[in-house]
Design a protein around this motif. Structure first.
Motif, mmCIF file in Angstrom:
data_model
loop_
_atom_site.group_PDB
_atom_site.id
_atom_site.type_symbol
_atom_site.label_atom_id
_atom_site.label_comp_id
_atom_site.label_asym_id
_atom_site.label_seq_id
_atom_site.Cartn_x
_atom_site.Cartn_y
_atom_site.Cartn_z
ATOM 1 N N VAL D 70 0.849 -1.191 0.000
ATOM 2 C CA VAL D 70 0.000 0.000 0.000
ATOM 3 C C VAL D 70 0.885 1.242 0.000
ATOM 4 O O VAL D 70 0.688 2.186 -0.769
ATOM 5 C CB VAL D 70 -0.905 0.002 1.246
ATOM 6 N N MET D 71 1.893 1.175 0.853
ATOM 7 C CA MET D 71 2.776 2.318 1.002
ATOM 8 C C MET D 71 3.491 2.626 -0.311
ATOM 9 O O MET D 71 3.509 3.779 -0.765
ATOM 10 C CB MET D 71 3.790 1.993 2.089
ATOM 11 N N SER D 72 4.052 1.606 -0.950
ATOM 12 C CA SER D 72 4.842 1.892 -2.146
ATOM 13 C C SER D 72 3.932 2.344 -3.281
ATOM 14 O O SER D 72 4.306 3.206 -4.064
ATOM 15 C CB SER D 72 5.678 0.684 -2.551
ATOM 16 N N TYR D 73 2.717 1.804 -3.369
ATOM 17 C CA TYR D 73 1.821 2.224 -4.449
ATOM 18 C C TYR D 73 1.353 3.652 -4.229
ATOM 19 O O TYR D 73 1.273 4.436 -5.165
ATOM 20 C CB TYR D 73 0.616 1.284 -4.558
ATOM 21 N N LEU D 74 1.025 3.976 -2.976
ATOM 22 C CA LEU D 74 0.605 5.351 -2.678
ATOM 23 C C LEU D 74 1.711 6.319 -3.055
ATOM 24 O O LEU D 74 1.476 7.342 -3.701
ATOM 25 C CB LEU D 74 0.304 5.500 -1.194
ATOM 26 N N ASN D 75 2.916 5.971 -2.646
ATOM 27 C CA ASN D 75 4.039 6.853 -2.929
ATOM 28 C C ASN D 75 4.226 7.037 -4.424
ATOM 29 O O ASN D 75 4.345 8.146 -4.926
ATOM 30 C CB ASN D 75 5.305 6.273 -2.305
ATOM 31 N N GLU D 76 4.194 5.910 -5.139
ATOM 32 C CA GLU D 76 4.446 5.963 -6.573
ATOM 33 C C GLU D 76 3.361 6.776 -7.276
ATOM 34 O O GLU D 76 3.651 7.610 -8.133
ATOM 35 C CB GLU D 76 4.449 4.532 -7.093
ATOM 36 N N ASP D 77 2.101 6.530 -6.924
ATOM 37 C CA ASP D 77 1.001 7.150 -7.675
ATOM 38 C C ASP D 77 0.704 8.576 -7.240
ATOM 39 O O ASP D 77 0.330 9.403 -8.056
ATOM 40 C CB ASP D 77 -0.272 6.306 -7.529
ATOM 41 N N LEU D 78 0.820 8.840 -5.953
ATOM 42 C CA LEU D 78 0.368 10.146 -5.491
ATOM 43 C C LEU D 78 1.505 11.102 -5.135
ATOM 44 O O LEU D 78 1.319 12.310 -5.141
ATOM 45 C CB LEU D 78 -0.553 9.988 -4.284
ATOM 46 N N PHE D 79 2.662 10.560 -4.805
ATOM 47 C CA PHE D 79 3.722 11.475 -4.354
ATOM 48 C C PHE D 79 4.946 11.465 -5.252
ATOM 49 O O PHE D 79 5.752 12.365 -5.205
ATOM 50 C CB PHE D 79 4.158 11.130 -2.930
ATOM 51 N N ALA D 80 5.120 10.396 -6.051
ATOM 52 C CA ALA D 80 6.370 10.360 -6.799
ATOM 53 C C ALA D 80 6.138 10.345 -8.303
ATOM 54 O O ALA D 80 5.859 11.369 -8.905
ATOM 55 C CB ALA D 80 7.201 9.155 -6.363
ATOM 56 N N ARG D 81 6.181 9.183 -8.905
ATOM 57 C CA ARG D 81 6.274 9.120 -10.355
ATOM 58 C C ARG D 81 5.025 9.653 -11.057
ATOM 59 O O ARG D 81 5.105 10.400 -12.011
ATOM 60 C CB ARG D 81 6.531 7.685 -10.770
ATOM 61 N N ASN D 82 3.872 9.243 -10.563
ATOM 62 C CA ASN D 82 2.643 9.631 -11.262
ATOM 63 C C ASN D 82 1.963 10.844 -10.641
ATOM 64 O O ASN D 82 0.800 11.096 -10.897
ATOM 65 C CB ASN D 82 1.657 8.468 -11.266
#
Lengths: 228, 315, 363, 243
Positions: D70-82
């Motif tokens: 959950v943490m890595s997906y949230l980070n990727e989608d909302l805070f980092a790459r996307n």
């Protein structure tokens, strides 16, 4: 010795690495002793696992060099691959030896029952060599840093369990106990047992020599020069 | 003097030839631009020339030495700017450079001096003690170049040093390359961006499918295709112009209309423009004329039918 | 390069199997920790052999270690199969046979041991043969490649020669026409012209009439000889762009449109023959390897080059299209290069073939 | 419901995340298999097989790490790459984050259930009350996801958040005294019993085995209360970070 110096520097550059490299061994000193098992205090058995983790974390630096193309750059520079490898391994070995010294010395000062500190130190050192060589062979197969680390982590847990670091080998079924001998972790646990039960000196030498043999085997396998 | 040469070098990946009997020579003082689309074999060529990749056939020589081209003495004179950004993320810019300077045997004062020079050269002196982790793409690229400069190579090989960066950093890099040449460095420069080559290269080698398609100075290459000219007319009454009549003028190969703009592709040469213009003027007022001279992009397009810059920015 | 890796891959496979077997033996029948060190030692030597090309003598340590372990574990007898294999693999099978002597010292003689040795010998022997054969094939392939390159060079020279011959022929023909024109036409026309001049000054009507008669007959003769010369010089077979058009006319599998621009007459005959070959090759390729429904052929002459473009709208069937059609295109590429031009293809967006040839400089 | 259309892809991503599958499914299965061989036939003082206890603890302990996806997906989608792409898209990011939370928890729960099924079908372990065990697995999965969301929203650097989540997982395993006995100290004792979701849920299942439903509900409700307390915290943190 430029590579050696900078490898040391890079090993400690990352904050997480720094904590891992210093805090883990110190924590190991203060773990309590069990009743009858393990032979030394818990921390001294688990330090073996710590060594395995530290080794792969350090070896990842070399993997990064390969993946990021720094190795390409070095192969264009007047440096032999052998010297690159040697200086890296030397730096890692120095770090691991220092850690081992801290753990043994710290335990001695903190008043842990270490039986024979010198033999313990020697065991840690030879196990460190084996762990480094294994990590080196392991990373030479992978391209992705995370995949290599997580895979290896799972293997470490299994090897520690099967090798008799987490549970005493005596309760294992016969077949598993035989298979355990194949793992370097077995020889590490065996070494701890031998130190705690005051076996003759020759026994220690035999175990250390075996661990060094492992180190040699994996060093030969892992020292292949790869670019991609 | 010839600094580096390849003679009928063949490199296969499986059954496909990444380098298909390549011949190449680099002379002292040149900036050789190696131009080609993605996958043309540029990086393979560079890796073969620097000894990173062993080749299947052919002969490579560096600094006149073909027996043992990759000896330490030769490597000392060679610099490579990799396509990947191969810098240490954990070390500050200065430390990273000191590392590479140390690799090339520089010590103490000399090392300090050269590192400071290299940083100055790429314009990163102000960031000497910062970790590249937080650098922008262009700054990382510049640091990547600096890593290959501390030992003052005679031959500098740059593999796409300007991929994916801002125009400002790019101009900076191109200027640096010019400056290096003035200091006597010979440079092999690969890119799939023809403007860069047009700007700096003294000689261009066009690579496609592992073969040298054409080579020569920018001027020579353009001469070979100086056959077409694109002329754009802005006219008042585009509908009134008899396209048939324009098309029938000798040398005109294509006429198209979009809005008030008429594009004519015709053979270059004196008189053609006059004739077209006179036809157009008979039927409509002309508001503006613009004639494009051919560039390297057109050379490549003419030779291979491919765009040089497809898929740019996808990496 | 790849052949060697293939061979070592097989050898490594056997080595791994061997160690798997030894480990199995060790786990199943002999669990003394110390004898495991035997396996480790042997494995170390084997991995050294894997990393570096060691001479056959370096199998002696293996044997020595095994012999030292004879009194302790039966695994050491089986371990001798490795030197047998390695020697056989290097073509030194007499050495391998000598290891069989060890069977005499085995306190318990087991048939399995013998068979295992024989198996190792056989596998090693097989790998040796295999490697030699590969070596042979490699050599032959190299020779063939060399021969092919030689052929291609000769071909290039022939093409060059053809080019100069055709040019020579053209010049000869031009000379012949010029001479004919000069000899017959020129003579008569000059005569007619002189007669006309004389006619202007002629005062005697009779003389004027005969002069006119002469002019008439001379002009008739020159018309006749001009017709003859032209008739002789007009080729019977179609040349140039007509040839390409005819090729397209005969090609009815898919729709092909032809666009041409520029001064097509400035292209020499030998260049047309190459362009025609390119066109035919491209069309064959399209039919054979793609699902295209239409193609566009463009011939442009502009400035100093002639350019042939063939573009279809299909997606090329992947896989072997490249390799199969390779040789035809390769040879065309050679020819194009011999004429100072280039040929390239692309499959990114339908099949595309571009052939560019430089034109002869006029004058 | 634009968010709803993304759930399918979130689940697909989860299912194709081979490293997570390796760590949270393959490793526990391998470990349990080894343990079942080692501990076969061994019983504790009460006569129950040791392996029962180990299997239960492991199934629940691996739930502590379930929130990392959950943490890595949230980070990727909302805070980092996307991040930019998501910010300009006309849909509710809070709801999207919530859907990731639910999907991640459900996935973790499913992995736990799969491990349980493996122990039942392959290793022949009889679960006393599998429904109750599944309930506790679900509680643990949700708790760990919520904690991880709090970490990723509360800490600026993602790698620090990752380390924190590791500390959360490994810490509670250590505090539960699974690797070595904790020192005798009031703080450690509390963290080894009622302050530790792992021991609480293990305790709840054990209590049911001996028929003590009161104790079981009590322990399970403490975990539930923790979820109830942390949920609003998560909302506040998440809203602040997403703005």
């Amino acid at each position: 010795m430029t590579i050696f110096y900078f490898t040391l520097k890079r090993s400690f550059a990352n904050l997480a690495n720094l904590i891992f490299l210093t805090a883990a061994p110190i924590a190991c000193i203060f773990l309590p002793a069990g009743e009858g098992w393990p032979p030394l205090a818990y921390g001294y058995a688990y330090f073996g696992i710590v060594i395995l983790f530290v080794a792969i974390r350090l070896a990842q630096i070399m993997m990064e060099d390969r993946v990021k193309g720094i190795l390409k750059r070095l192969s264009v520079a007047p440096v032999r691959y052998f010297s690159y490898l040697g200086q890296h391994l030397l730096a890692y070995a120095v770090i691991l030896i220092l850690q081992s010294a801290v753990v043994v010395l710290g335990g001695w000062i903190a008043g842990q029952e270490l039986h024979r500190p010198w033999a313990l130190f020697a065991l840690y050192v030879s196990f460190s060599f084996a762990a480094l060589a294994m990590a080196l062979a392991w990373i030479s197969v992978f391209r992705s840093k995370d995949a290599a680390f997580l895979f290896y982590m799972s293997l470490i847990v299994l090897a520690a369990l099967l090798g008799g670091i987490i549970l005493p080998l005596e309760i294992f079924p016969d077949l598993l106990r035989r298979i355990a001998v194949i793992l370097p972790t077995f020889w590490f646990a065996e070494g701890l047992k031998s130190i705690a039960s005051a076996q003759p000196f020759a026994d220690n030498v035999r175990i250390n020599a075996t661990l060094c043999l492992y180190a040699l085997v994996f060093l030969v396998l892992g020292s292949t020069r790869r670019m991609q | 003097m010839t600094l580096a040469s390849m003679q009928s070098v063949l490199k296969r990946y499986g059954s496909c030839a990444a380098l298909d009997y390549i011949d190449l020579e680099i002379h002292e003082g040149e900036i050789v631009g190696l131009l080609g689309p993605n996958g043309a074999g540029k990086t393979t060529l560079i890796q073969a020339l620097t000894g990173i990749l062993p080749v299947d056939q052919g002969r490579i020589s560096l600094f006149g030495d073909s027996r043992n081209p990759f000896s330490d003495a030769n490597k000392q004179k060679l610099g490579l700017v990799t396509q990947e950004i191969a810098v240490f993320e954990e070390l500050t810019a200065k430390e990273g450079l000191e590392f590479f300077a140390g690799i090339y045997g520089l010590r103490r004062e000399e090392k300090k001096k050269r590192v400071a020079e290299a940083l100055e050269f790429v314009g990163l002196s102000a960031y000497a003690n910062k970790v590249p982790h937080k650098f922008s793409g262009g700054m990382k690229r510049r640091l990547n170049i600096a890593c290959a400069l501390t030992h003052r190579p005679r031959l500098l090989i740059m593999d796409e040093p300007t991929v994916g960066i801002d125009p400002q950093s790019r101009n900076h890099i191109l200027e640096s390359v010019q400056k290096l040449r003035e200091q006597g460095t010979t440079i092999l420069y690969t890119t799939h961006c023809m403007e860069e080559v047009q700007e700096i290269a003294s000689r261009v080698v066009i690579l496609d499918q592992g073969q040298v398609v054409k080579e020569g100075t920018v001027q020579q290459l353009i001469e070979t295709v100086r056959h077409e000219e694109t002329i754009i007319f802005d006219v008042a009454d585009p509908l009134g112009i008899p396209l048939r009549q324009v098309e029938s003028i000798a040398g005109v190969s294509q006429v198209s209309v979009s809005g008030s703009r008429i594009t004519v592709i015709s053979a270059a040469g004196a008189g053609n423009l006059d004739r077209i213009l006179s036809v157009v003027q008979q039927h409509s007022g002309v508001l503006g004329i613009q004639a494009d001279k051919p560039n390297l992009e057109d050379v490549f397009l003419t030779l291979t039918g491919k765009q040089l810059r497809d898929r740019e920015g996808s990496r | 390069m790849s052949l060697r890796t293939e061979r070592t891959w097989l050898a490594n496979g056997w080595r791994l199997l061997h160690f798997g077997f030894l480990t199995y033996l060790w786990i199943g029948f002999d669990d003394a920790e110390n004898t495991f060190i035997l396996l480790l030692l042997l494995f170390l030597l084997t991995s050294l052999r894997w990393r570096f090309e060691l001479p056959a003598v370096f199998l002696l340590p293996d044997i020595l270690i095994c012999v030292l372990y004879f009194p302790y574990t039966s695994v050491s007898y089986y371990a001798l199969a490795l030197p047998i294999f390695e020697w056989a693999q290097r073509g030194r099978w007499p050495f391998s046979l000598s290891v069989f002597v060890a069977l005499g010292f085995v306190p318990f003689f087991s048939g399995w041991l013998l068979w295992y040795f024989v198996l190792a010998l056989f596998v090693g022997f097989f790998l040796d043969r295999y490697a030699r054969n590969l070596e042979q094939w490699k050599k032959e392939a190299d020779e063939q490649r060399k021969a092919r390159q030689e052929l291609e060079r000769v071909k290039a020279e022939l093409l060059e020669a053809q080019r100069s011959v055709s040019k020579q022929a053209e010049l000869t023909e031009r000379y012949r026409i010029a001479r004919q024109l000069h000899d017959h036409l020129g003579h008569d026309l000059t005569g007619a012209s002189l007669a006309l001049q004389a006619h202007a000054y002629a005062e005697d009507p009779e003389e004027a009439k005969s002069l006119l008669q002469e002019v008439k007959s001379r002009l008739e003769r020159s018309t006749h000889s001009l017709r003859e010369t032209v008739h002789d010089a007009t080729p019977v077979a179609p040349i140039g762009i007509e040839n390409l058009e005819r090729a397209l006319l005969h090609f009815q599998e898919i729709d092909v449109s032809l666009r041409k621009s520029g001064d097509l007459l400035s292209v020499a005959a030998y260049q047309w023959s190459l362009l025609e070959a390119c066109l035919k090759e491209a069309l064959t390729n399209i039919v054979r390897h793609s699902d295209a429904t239409a193609a566009e052929v463009t011939v442009q002459v502009a400035g100093a080059i002639v350019r042939l473009l063939v573009q279809d709208d299909g997606t090329p069937r992947e896989n072997n299209a490249q390799s199969e059609s390779g040789s035809g295109l390769r040879s065309l590429n050679m020819r194009a290069r011999a004429l100072g031009g280039s040929l390239s293809t692309s499959a990114d967006n339908g099949f595309l073939l571009v052939c560019v040839l430089p034109l002869e400089q006029e004058g | 419901m634009r968010v709803l259309s993304t759930v399918r892809f979130t689940l697909l991503r989860l299912m194709r995340n081979y490293i997570v599958l390796l760590l949270l499914l393959a490793v526990p299965i391998a470990l349990l298999t080894v343990f079942s061989v080692i501990l076969s036939g061994m019983v504790d003082e009460a006569g129950r097989p040791y392996f029962d206890q180990t299997a239960l603890t492991m199934v629940l302990a691996f739930q502590l790490f379930g929130g990392s996806t959950v943490m890595s997906y949230l980070n990727e989608d909302l805070f980092a790459r996307n991040r930019e792409r998501m910010t300009v898209a006309p849909f509710n990011r809070t709801l999207y984050a919530f859907s990731i939370l639910l999907a991640g928890s459900a996935f973790s729960f499913l992995l736990g259930a799969a491990i349980m099924a493996y122990t039942r079908l392959v290793l022949g372990l009889v679960w006393a009350n599998w429904g109750w065990t599944l309930y506790l697995i679900a509680l643990m999965a949700v708790l760990s996801s919520i904690v991880c969301v709090i970490f990723v929203c509360g800490v600026k650097s993602f790698s620090t958040a990752e380390r924190l989540s590791e500390v959360y997982g490994v810490g509670f395993v250590l505090l539960a005294g699974l690797f070595f006995p904790m020192p005798q100290h009031a703080v450690f004792e509390f963290m080894g019993s009622y302050g530790n979701p792992l021991t609480l849920s293990v305790g709840a299942v054990r209590a049911v085995e001996i028929g003590n439903w009161n104790e079981a509900w009590f322990q399970a409700n403490i975990v539930l209360a923790a979820i109830g307390f942390l949920f609003p915290v998560m909302l506040v943190m998440g809203r602040r970070r997403l703005r």
